[in-house]
Design a protein around this motif. Structure first.
Motif, PDB file in Angstrom:
ATOM      1  N   ASN A 243       0.842  -1.190   0.000  1.00 41.57           N
ATOM      2  CA  ASN A 243       0.000   0.000   0.000  1.00 41.57           C
ATOM      3  C   ASN A 243       0.879   1.243   0.000  1.00 41.57           C
ATOM      4  OD1 ASN A 243      -2.417  -1.456   0.088  1.00 41.57           O
ATOM      5  ND2 ASN A 243      -2.321  -1.626   2.323  1.00 41.57           N
ATOM      6  N   ARG A 244       0.612   2.140  -0.938  1.00 38.20           N
ATOM      7  CA  ARG A 244       1.430   3.337  -1.076  1.00 38.20           C
ATOM      8  C   ARG A 244       0.794   4.517  -0.366  1.00 38.20           C
ATOM      9  NH1 ARG A 244       2.902   2.869  -7.527  1.00 38.20           N
ATOM     10  NH2 ARG A 244       4.504   1.271  -7.301  1.00 38.20           N
ATOM     11  N   LEU A 245       1.630   5.307   0.295  1.00 35.25           N
ATOM     12  CA  LEU A 245       1.138   6.509   0.944  1.00 35.25           C
ATOM     13  C   LEU A 245       0.662   7.521  -0.099  1.00 35.25           C
ATOM     14  CD1 LEU A 245       0.751   8.121   3.561  1.00 35.25           C
ATOM     15  CD2 LEU A 245       3.116   8.938   3.301  1.00 35.25           C
ATOM     16  N   PHE A 246       1.349   7.557  -1.251  1.00 40.14           N
ATOM     17  CA  PHE A 246       1.008   8.496  -2.314  1.00 40.14           C
ATOM     18  C   PHE A 246       0.561   7.709  -3.549  1.00 40.14           C
ATOM     19  CE2 PHE A 246       4.524  10.558   0.112  1.00 40.14           C
ATOM     20  CZ  PHE A 246       3.755  11.522   0.749  1.00 40.14           C
ATOM     21  N   PRO A 247      -0.711   7.363  -3.661  1.00 40.74           N
ATOM     22  CA  PRO A 247      -1.172   6.471  -4.732  1.00 40.74           C
ATOM     23  C   PRO A 247      -1.020   7.033  -6.137  1.00 40.74           C
ATOM     24  CG  PRO A 247      -3.037   7.405  -3.507  1.00 40.74           C
ATOM     25  CD  PRO A 247      -1.806   7.745  -2.736  1.00 40.74           C
ATOM     26  N   ASN A 248      -0.944   8.370  -6.282  1.00 42.32           N
ATOM     27  CA  ASN A 248      -0.814   8.953  -7.622  1.00 42.32           C
ATOM     28  C   ASN A 248       0.640   9.094  -8.070  1.00 42.32           C
ATOM     29  OD1 ASN A 248      -3.604   9.227  -7.983  1.00 42.32           O
ATOM     30  ND2 ASN A 248      -3.631  11.203  -6.931  1.00 42.32           N
ATOM     31  N   VAL A 249       1.570   8.722  -7.196  1.00 45.46           N
ATOM     32  CA  VAL A 249       2.991   8.765  -7.542  1.00 45.46           C
ATOM     33  C   VAL A 249       3.448   7.336  -7.801  1.00 45.46           C
ATOM     34  CG1 VAL A 249       5.304   9.426  -6.813  1.00 45.46           C
ATOM     35  CG2 VAL A 249       3.330  10.808  -6.121  1.00 45.46           C
ATOM     36  N   ASP A 250       3.932   7.086  -9.011  1.00 47.03           N
ATOM     37  CA  ASP A 250       4.288   5.719  -9.408  1.00 47.03           C
ATOM     38  C   ASP A 250       5.600   5.233  -8.807  1.00 47.03           C
ATOM     39  OD1 ASP A 250       2.152   4.860 -11.355  1.00 47.03           O
ATOM     40  OD2 ASP A 250       2.738   6.764 -12.245  1.00 47.03           O
ATOM     41  N   GLY A 251       6.426   6.150  -8.330  1.00 43.56           N
ATOM     42  CA  GLY A 251       7.674   5.707  -7.738  1.00 43.56           C
ATOM     43  C   GLY A 251       8.667   6.839  -7.553  1.00 43.56           C
ATOM     44  N   ILE A 252       9.720   6.543  -6.804  1.00 47.44           N
ATOM     45  CA  ILE A 252      10.866   7.442  -6.650  1.00 47.44           C
ATOM     46  C   ILE A 252      12.021   6.762  -7.359  1.00 47.44           C
ATOM     47  CG2 ILE A 252      12.291   8.728  -5.020  1.00 47.44           C
ATOM     48  CD1 ILE A 252      10.184   7.987  -2.862  1.00 47.44           C
ATOM     49  N   LYS A 253      12.649   7.447  -8.296  1.00 43.72           N
ATOM     50  CA  LYS A 253      13.710   6.842  -9.094  1.00 43.72           C
ATOM     51  C   LYS A 253      15.044   7.529  -8.813  1.00 43.72           C
ATOM     52  CE  LYS A 253      10.888   4.033 -11.233  1.00 43.72           C
ATOM     53  NZ  LYS A 253      11.011   2.575 -11.182  1.00 43.72           N
ATOM     54  N   PHE A 254      16.073   6.716  -8.606  1.00 46.24           N
ATOM     55  CA  PHE A 254      17.399   7.200  -8.232  1.00 46.24           C
ATOM     56  C   PHE A 254      18.350   6.987  -9.412  1.00 46.24           C
ATOM     57  CE2 PHE A 254      14.997   6.147  -4.533  1.00 46.24           C
ATOM     58  CZ  PHE A 254      15.331   7.104  -3.588  1.00 46.24           C
ATOM     59  N   LEU A 255      18.777   8.083 -10.034  1.00 50.13           N
ATOM     60  CA  LEU A 255      19.567   7.989 -11.273  1.00 50.13           C
ATOM     61  C   LEU A 255      21.068   8.015 -10.977  1.00 50.13           C
ATOM     62  CD1 LEU A 255      17.551  10.301 -13.714  1.00 50.13           C
ATOM     63  CD2 LEU A 255      17.159   7.918 -13.069  1.00 50.13           C
ATOM     64  N   LYS A 256      21.555   6.958 -10.354  1.00 53.89           N
ATOM     65  CA  LYS A 256      22.991   6.877 -10.064  1.00 53.89           C
ATOM     66  C   LYS A 256      23.793   6.691 -11.354  1.00 53.89           C
ATOM     67  CE  LYS A 256      21.779   3.925  -6.843  1.00 53.89           C
ATOM     68  NZ  LYS A 256      21.771   2.899  -5.779  1.00 53.89           N
ATOM     69  N   HIS A 257      24.975   7.302 -11.394  1.00 57.76           N
ATOM     70  CA  HIS A 257      25.824   7.231 -12.588  1.00 57.76           C
ATOM     71  C   HIS A 257      27.275   7.431 -12.170  1.00 57.76           C
ATOM     72  CE1 HIS A 257      26.311  11.631 -12.459  1.00 57.76           C
ATOM     73  NE2 HIS A 257      25.012  11.674 -12.180  1.00 57.76           N
ATOM     74  N   ASP A 258      28.212   7.324 -13.129  1.00 59.79           N
ATOM     75  CA  ASP A 258      29.635   7.452 -12.811  1.00 59.79           C
ATOM     76  C   ASP A 258      30.244   8.709 -13.419  1.00 59.79           C
ATOM     77  OD1 ASP A 258      29.724   6.843 -15.487  1.00 59.79           O
ATOM     78  OD2 ASP A 258      31.036   5.095 -15.289  1.00 59.79           O
ATOM     79  N   GLY A 259      29.419   9.694 -13.734  1.00 61.57           N
ATOM     80  CA  GLY A 259      29.908  10.902 -14.388  1.00 61.57           C
ATOM     81  C   GLY A 259      29.840  12.135 -13.521  1.00 61.57           C
ATOM     82  N   GLY A 260      29.920  13.294 -14.177  1.00 58.72           N
ATOM     83  CA  GLY A 260      29.789  14.584 -13.502  1.00 58.72           C
ATOM     84  C   GLY A 260      31.091  15.243 -13.151  1.00 58.72           C
ATOM     85  N   CYS A 261      32.179  14.472 -13.119  1.00 62.26           N
ATOM     86  CA  CYS A 261      33.489  15.034 -12.823  1.00 62.26           C
ATOM     87  C   CYS A 261      34.546  14.150 -13.473  1.00 62.26           C
ATOM     88  CB  CYS A 261      33.717  15.120 -11.319  1.00 62.26           C
ATOM     89  SG  CYS A 261      34.932  16.376 -10.853  1.00 62.26           S
ATOM     90  N   GLY A 262      35.738  14.706 -13.698  1.00 62.27           N
ATOM     91  CA  GLY A 262      36.746  13.957 -14.450  1.00 62.27           C
ATOM     92  C   GLY A 262      36.393  13.972 -15.919  1.00 62.27           C
ATOM     93  N   GLY A 263      37.131  13.212 -16.710  1.00 59.58           N
ATOM     94  CA  GLY A 263      36.874  13.223 -18.151  1.00 59.58           C
ATOM     95  C   GLY A 263      37.103  14.610 -18.718  1.00 59.58           C
ATOM     96  N   ILE A 264      36.269  14.996 -19.675  1.00 58.94           N
ATOM     97  CA  ILE A 264      36.353  16.330 -20.258  1.00 58.94           C
ATOM     98  C   ILE A 264      35.083  17.102 -19.937  1.00 58.94           C
ATOM     99  CG2 ILE A 264      37.929  15.660 -22.113  1.00 58.94           C
ATOM    100  CD1 ILE A 264      35.539  15.415 -23.972  1.00 58.94           C
ATOM    101  N   ARG A 265      35.153  18.415 -20.014  1.00 61.79           N
ATOM    102  CA  ARG A 265      34.010  19.252 -19.647  1.00 61.79           C
ATOM    103  C   ARG A 265      32.778  18.931 -20.486  1.00 61.79           C
ATOM    104  NH1 ARG A 265      35.342  23.615 -16.214  1.00 61.79           N
ATOM    105  NH2 ARG A 265      36.996  22.764 -14.894  1.00 61.79           N
ATOM    106  N   GLN A 266      33.020  18.570 -21.749  1.00 66.20           N
ATOM    107  CA  GLN A 266      31.890  18.247 -22.630  1.00 66.20           C
ATOM    108  C   GLN A 266      31.093  17.054 -22.095  1.00 66.20           C
ATOM    109  OE1 GLN A 266      34.891  19.073 -23.561  1.00 66.20           O
ATOM    110  NE2 GLN A 266      34.911  20.261 -25.469  1.00 66.20           N
ATOM    111  N   ASP A 267      31.769  16.120 -21.418  1.00 66.14           N
ATOM    112  CA  ASP A 267      31.057  14.982 -20.818  1.00 66.14           C
ATOM    113  C   ASP A 267      30.051  15.471 -19.786  1.00 66.14           C
ATOM    114  OD1 ASP A 267      32.435  13.110 -22.300  1.00 66.14           O
ATOM    115  OD2 ASP A 267      33.901  12.670 -20.734  1.00 66.14           O
ATOM    116  N   SER A 268      30.468  16.415 -18.948  1.00 68.71           N
ATOM    117  CA  SER A 268      29.588  16.941 -17.909  1.00 68.71           C
ATOM    118  C   SER A 268      28.463  17.779 -18.509  1.00 68.71           C
ATOM    119  CB  SER A 268      30.391  17.776 -16.906  1.00 68.71           C
ATOM    120  OG  SER A 268      31.286  16.946 -16.189  1.00 68.71           O
ATOM    121  N   GLU A 269      28.772  18.530 -19.561  1.00 69.55           N
ATOM    122  CA  GLU A 269      27.735  19.319 -20.226  1.00 69.55           C
ATOM    123  C   GLU A 269      26.678  18.396 -20.833  1.00 69.55           C
ATOM    124  OE1 GLU A 269      29.860  21.639 -23.049  1.00 69.55           O
ATOM    125  OE2 GLU A 269      30.697  23.009 -21.545  1.00 69.55           O
ATOM    126  N   THR A 270      27.143  17.327 -21.488  1.00 76.41           N
ATOM    127  CA  THR A 270      26.206  16.363 -22.078  1.00 76.41           C
ATOM    128  C   THR A 270      25.372  15.697 -20.998  1.00 76.41           C
ATOM    129  OG1 THR A 270      27.686  15.934 -23.947  1.00 76.41           O
ATOM    130  CG2 THR A 270      26.014  14.273 -23.485  1.00 76.41           C
TER     131      THR A 270
END
Length: 550
Positions: A194-221
């Motif tokens: 039973n969900r407390l918020f029935p109209n919300v289908d879920g909470i999604k966590f978008l983990k990834h390995d980017g955002g720093c390092g590499g080249i600046r264009q990677d972070s912009e993309t």
């Protein structure tokens, strides 16, 4: 399609085996009669006539390879006697006309969706939690543990693994054979708490390995991709974690959001760890902001919307020798039905359009799009060659084993997902879908990188055709798996949503299956049916890094 072999296009000089054909099988096709000179495996191809070295091999009406050995009539087409070749192309367009399919069955059809301020309509209603750098992934894990189960967003799978049984057997002195014979799988029904918020289908966590390092264009993309997820019609709002010192700055994401939606009004909360009093305060603030955001998202209810609001991602993976004659053309027909209804199909995976470029160029409504597509394809091919892996290396071992022996052969079948309608827009990676009708979106051939890109450009539902079986999904867009053959559907029934193998057995035509596909899409968009990938919690998210890493 009840015959044992098939010439897909009248121009084809190789024939596909619908069933396994033994040596000496009598063949009567395309005005020629002969017997096979060797066994032909199901889904593989054989020669319609003799080939000399250098002769062109045609399938789906296009060049898919060239003979590198002499091939006799009735001999199998293999990686030893045929190598990849594809037709040249340029931005000059040839005449094109389109006859739209009959859409009377879908006239005035609607689905119940989540209406957004920008006029888009979602098939789902999610809250996102996003790190701007991989350094924040651990904080997402903490938030996930604090929210999902207590709010009712954990799902019980259709089975669980009882490792404790092995431990008990091991401690009692069991042999390896006894350990292997131990039953450790417990079956249980798939249920949502039973969900407390029935109209919300879920909470999604978008983990990834980017955002720093590499080249600046990677972070912009990356920021443009994340902005695409936040502004996607399936998303109600977001919580953003920033460390503070990374390349992917909060301002960069905000600018990317504004570029996509100048009047953006969804609730979004930014948290920067290096400005927080402590990790405890950061998590406390994140939980509270997210909880309040969920209360706001829960106020949005499903309301009727025309199916023209559907943005349908067209994807394939784990393709086999039947994909191009069952699942892909059936999805292509559904794509044409949606286009004729005012909707928006999106064809991705540019490496798998190799060899059919000219056909797609001819279908572009605007000259600028024809030129853009030609330029992207040429640049993509050049970059692949520069790293020593041209398009000819695209077919996977699984593809080859199941009869797709050249990239052009694989591509000609893959392109069938896009139907036959005009191309209204050509988009580079992370660009937003804005025009109705068939869009071409540059993504890699990698399945998850491609589906990640489709959702990032605005797709609110995706159909993924497969001949071998691909267990993957997407965090925000329902991903419907469509099998090219009945055997796969039966073997992996827990993954497959739609079976197009009935085309092979003759129970359906491409057209009747295409109508069934669109009907199923509408039911999923309506919330009446869940994609099996969603039921299994398959939330795969892999951003595409286009540059080198420094």
């Amino acid at each position: 399609m009840t015959q044992k072999y098939n010439q897909i296009d009248p121009k084809d000089n190789i024939i596909v085996a619908i069933d396994t054909l033994p040596k000496n099988t009598f063949i009567d096709v395309a005005g020629k009669t002969f017997t096979l000179i060797q066994d032909i495996k199901q889904k593989h191809k054989f020669a319609l006539h003799d080939f000399a070295i250098g002769d062109e091999v045609i399938m789906y009406g296009v060049l898919v390879g060239k003979a590198v050995l002499s091939i006799k009539q009735g001999e199998a087409i293999t990686i030893e006697n045929v190598k990849h070749a594809s037709a040249s192309f340029n931005a000059n367009q040839e005449k094109f006309s389109w006859t739209a399919p009959d859409i009377s069955k879908f006239q005035n059809r609607t689905f119940n969706g989540f209406h957004r301020v920008d006029g888009s309509v979602g098939t789902r209603n999610y809250w996102l939690v996003i790190p701007l750098t991989f350094c924040e992934n651990r904080n997402l894990d903490v938030l996930e543990g604090a929210l999902l189960d207590v709010l009712g967003y954990q799902t019980k799978k259709d089975f669980s693994v009882n490792t404790q049984a092995l431990i008990e057997k091991y401690n009692s002195g069991a042999t390896e054979e006894e350990l292997f014979a131990t039953n450790i799988i417990n079956s249980q029904e798939e249920i949502y708490k039973n969900r407390l918020f029935p109209n919300v289908d879920g909470i999604k966590f978008l983990k990834h390995d980017g955002g720093c390092g590499g080249i600046r264009q990677d972070s912009e993309t990356l920021c443009h991709l994340l902005a695409g997820y936040i502004t996607n019609s399936n998303v109600a709002g977001a919580t953003i974690f920033s460390l503070g010192c990374q390349n992917a700055q909060i301002e960069m994401l905000q600018e990317a959001i504004e570029a996509r939606d100048a009047n953006f009004s969804k609730p979004i909360h930014y948290l920067e760890q290096q400005q927080s009093q402590s990790e405890r305060h950061l998590i406390e603030e994140a939980v509270k902001h997210t909880f309040i955001g969920l209360t706001q998202a829960n106020k949005i209810e499903r309301k009727p919307a025309p199916i023209s609001k559907l943005i349908l991602g067209l994807e394939c993976g784990g393709s086999d020798g039947f994909s191009g004659i069952s699942a892909n053309p059936a999805l292509g027909y559904a794509s044409d039905l949606l286009t004729a209804s005012g909707g928006t199909p999106v064809l991705s995976e540019f490496p798998e359009l190799n060899g059919v470029e000219q056909e797609l160029i001819n279908r572009c409504e605007q000259k600028e799009d024809a030129e853009k597509f030609a330029d992207i394809m040429k640049t993509y091919a050049e970059k692949a060659i520069a790293v020593g892996s041209g398009f000819e290396n695209n077919p996977s071992p699984g593809n080859i084993k199941d009869g797709l022996i050249t990239d052009a052969m694989k591509s000609a079948g893959a392109a069938k997902k896009g139907g036959t309608s005009p191309v209204t827009s050509v988009l580079d990676y992370t660009e937003k879908v804005v025009k109705p009708g068939l869009n071409l979106l540059c993504t890699p051939g990698n399945d998850v990188e491609s589906t990640t890109g489709l959702a990032g450009s605005g797709c609110n539902i995706i159909v993924f055709t497969t001949g071998l079986g691909t267990p993957t999904g997407n965090p925000i867009a329902p991903v419907l798996k469509m099998s090219s053959n009945t055997s796969l559907s039966e073997k992996m029934n827990d993954l497959i949503d739609i079976n197009a193998g009935t085309i092979i057995s003759g129970e359906d035509t491409v057209e009747s299956m295409g109508e069934k596909v669109l009907e199923h899409i509408i039911q999923v968009a309506n919330g009446d049916i869940n994609a099996k990938a969603d039921l299994k919690g398959q939330n795969d998210f892999i951003p595409w890094k286009r540059g080198i890493s420094l």
